[in-house]
Design a protein around this motif. Structure first.
Motif, mmCIF file in Angstrom:
data_model
loop_
_atom_site.group_PDB
_atom_site.id
_atom_site.type_symbol
_atom_site.label_atom_id
_atom_site.label_comp_id
_atom_site.label_asym_id
_atom_site.label_seq_id
_atom_site.Cartn_x
_atom_site.Cartn_y
_atom_site.Cartn_z
ATOM 1 N N GLU A 1 20.901 -9.481 15.660
ATOM 2 C CA GLU A 1 21.843 -8.468 16.163
ATOM 3 C C GLU A 1 23.215 -9.066 16.419
ATOM 4 N N THR A 2 23.241 -10.307 16.935
ATOM 5 C CA THR A 2 24.479 -11.080 16.987
ATOM 6 C C THR A 2 24.423 -12.018 15.796
ATOM 7 N N MET B 1 24.184 -15.801 16.119
ATOM 8 C CA MET B 1 23.294 -16.370 17.126
ATOM 9 C C MET B 1 22.550 -17.563 16.525
#
Length: 661
Positions: A72-73, A76
């Motif tokens: 989602e990020t 990350m």
């Protein structure tokens, strides 16, 4: 003085004789010639769920976290160099992610802009670090597009916390369009917390995707495969089945986040990343970086089952999201795609290469069918909504594949309204096998060794699909894999074995956990980035699974089954393959006990084996420092006549094995 000494010794002898005369002695009878029932080959198996970083970061040996920038990020797990002002140092370069909308399964890639030739760096932190071993080789692969040709070299290094280089290789990205590149690193020392550093030489822009790193040594030396040490622990269990992929992970918090097997087969780089439903479930262990890449997908699960000699047991969504979360339902009128997934999965596993899904399996390198015999519909669902959906699945599966055995579920608890309703309705439907789950305190397991003694022999068979003694409370982060939990499970398992006429499958849960990234305890196998070990519970499971036998025999005390009298529990089997009589004895007392086993019927050889699992302290556990603190000890046993004399240590599990003549 001498007469007094003799008198004292004599008195001591009389006292000791009195004590031994009053010591608890138990005589058991085993009829070695009469088979009560056959024991299923699936009696003891393993249940795998991607919880506790069991897949990515665990069993699946990928070392790079967020390898295709799909979290989602999107960055990350990736670290860029920072300036003194603690913002990204754009003077040397910057990495950003680009989203290609028409690519539905792997839309993101990383664009790196290198502003000068000083060596812009990008670092991957791995799964709580990367475990590397001195002199071991690691295979790197990545996709790169170098449109202007301005980036001349990509240097890849292992580094430690002090940025010391622990291994190095390089790639020259020669193509302007997307191309695969490979290289190999050799670690110069052992390090549990290494990171992967990528440095770019040149000035300009380069695009990257699917940056992946695997140890060269994997299970069966399969390229980009599974962690050898963890699979070895599974193989050593000699499991009768492998249940996959879960658990609540099958259901998802929402239906959109459910496990969809068709998205987990085919080319690895085309499998769609999905958030893991356990990532933020427990406040005591939040894991916002917990995602599923599905590099370990349904093909790999079937392959693993085959590798370890286990029957595959896949569980599929029945159109209900986890009822502890949203409980989202698919309307019955829209259930067809879910049912079709089940039918197509059977074709994927068993279909010929001329069938659509059989061809997918064959194209992945396995033209031979996987010989699927069981399929599960739903996980821990309950209530009328589950029953009405189960009916739809059962009708469709039996119409097309009448020999497939369907596993249904009786909810998340072993008693109460959900359970009673589910069992009542499933009996009406003549369900074949019902999955029951129990996470209870150790005392419950000892007291419920009789659970199946009075089950209807003509009703559904039982899959004890998830069980584990909880030392504190269900889902408590303070639960321990202590010895009391383990031998209490053993006591319960003698009851499962004694009722093999109705109990067909059993498995402990959860199976494994990363020492630094777990969400749920207790767990059967623990691992970090370098090592793994079996808990005391693991060795209990191994003792039973390795000695399950083929035929159930009666073992009685005064004509009654031994189920807790004098804190003793027992079961007995015959193994037609090895020509052995096997007696399992569990002493849950704080004192050693003398037991006589009267073996009636078969002629037995005098030389046998006695395997003992014990520990003096109820709170004892295995650990990375002492991985075999509680582990089986095997010794030779000499049988005299038909009666085996045994001294069972306090808090012990013992297995006596005697060859038939």
């Amino acid at each position: 003085m001498k007469p007094n000494l003799i008198t004292k010794i004599t008195l001591c002898g009389l006292l000791l004789n009195g004590i031994y005369a009053n010591a608890q002695k138990t005589t058991l009878e085993v009829n070695t010639t009469k088979t009560i029932t056959k024991i299923q080959p699936t009696m003891y198996g393993v249940f795998f769920e991607d919880i506790n970083f069991a897949a990515d970061g665990g069993l699946y040996a990928e070392m790079v976290k967020n390898r295709s920038f799909e979290f989602e990020t999107p960055l990350m797990g990736w670290i860029q160099p920072k300036s003194d002002r603690h913002s990204y140092n754009k003077e040397s370069g910057i990495a950003t992610t680009i989203n290609v909308l028409e690519n539905k399964t792997n839309p993101n890639f990383c664009r790196v802009l290198v502003n000068d030739d000083k060596g812009y760096e990008l670092i991957n932190e791995g799964f709580r670090g990367m475990g590397i071993k001195k002199d071991a080789k690691y295979n790197l692969s990545l996709k790169a597009s170098n449109p202007s040709g301005s980036i001349k070299k990509i240097i890849i290094q292992f580094i430690d916390k002090d940025k010391k280089v622990l291994g190095e290789t390089s790639i020259s990205p020669s193509a302007s369009d997307w191309q695969n590149y490979t290289a190999q690193l050799t670690a110069t020392q052992t390090e549990a917390k290494a990171k992967l550093k990528i440095t770019f030489e040149g000035t300009g822009t380069i695009d990257l995707d699917m940056i992946s790193l695997f140890p060269e040594e994997t299970w069966n030396n399969r390229k980009n495969g599974l962690r050898k040490d963890i699979v070895q622990l599974l193989y050593d269990l000699k499991p009768g089945f492998l249940r996959f992929p879960g658990g609540c992970i099958v259901e998802g918090k929402t239906l959109a986040q459910r496990y969809q097997w068709k998205k987990t087969v085919g080319d690895v780089d085309k499998r769609e990343t999905l958030i893991n439903r356990w990532n933020m479930e427990f406040a005591h262990k939040l894991a916002p970086d917990y995602f599923q890449t599905f590099g370990l997908g349904f093909f790999e699960y079937f392959q693993l089952a085959e590798d370890i000699g286990a029957a595959p047991l896949p569980i599929l969504s029945c159109g209900m999201a986890c009822q502890f979360n949203t409980g989202e339902l698919v309307p019955l009128a829209e259930l067809d795609p879910y049912v079709q997934d089940a039918l197509d999965l059977i074709e994927f596993a068993n279909g010929g290469v001329d069938t659509p899904w059989g061809k997918v399996r064959a194209d992945m390198g396995h033209p031979k069918p996987f010989n699927l015999k069981h399929i599960g519909v739903g996980n821990e669902q309950w209530g009328p909504q589950y029953i009405e959906r189960y009916k739809v699945f059962e009708k469709a599966i039996k119409a097309k594949y009448p020999t497939i055995t369907i596993v249904s579920g009786a909810g998340p608890f072993p008693e109460g309204d959900y359970f009673e309703y589910g069992m009542q309705e499933l009996k009406k439907l003549n369900a074949q096998i019902v999955d029951e789950h129990y996470y209870k305190n150790p005392k419950w397991f000892r007291e419920n060794a009789t659970r199946y003694d009075n089950y209807d022999r003509k009703g559904p068979k039982v899959f004890a699909g998830e069980y584990a003694a909880q030392s504190v409370a269900i889902a408590s982060p303070d639960n321990k894999n202590n010895w009391e939990c383990a031998f209490s499970e053993a006591a319960f398992m003698t009851g499962l074995e004694r009722n093999a006429e109705v109990v067909y499958l059993t498995s402990y849960a959860p199976l494994m956990a990363h020492a630094e990234a777990w969400q749920w305890t207790p767990d059967m196998i623990w691992f970090n980035n370098l090592e793994s070990y079996g808990s005391a519970n693991y060795y209990v499971q191994k003792l039973f699974s390795n000695n399950k036998g083929t035929d159930l025999l009666s073992i009685t005390k005064d004509g009654k089954a031994l189920i807790g009298q004098n804190d003793l529990f027992a079961s007995a089997v015959k193994d037609e393959n090895t020509k052995e009589i096997i007696v399992k004895l569990v002493n849950t007392s704080a004192k050693a006990q003398d037991v006589t086993v009267d073996l009636k019927g078969s002629k037995l050889q005098s030389n046998g084996k006695l395997i003992t699992l014990t520990s003096a302290n109820l709170q004892d556990e295995n650990s990375f420092a002492e991985p075999k603190k509680i582990s089986p000890k095997e010794s030779e046993y000499a049988l005299k006549g038909e009666k085996a004399q045994l001294n069972l240590p306090a808090y012990s599990v013992s297995v006596l094995k005697l060859k038939m003549k």
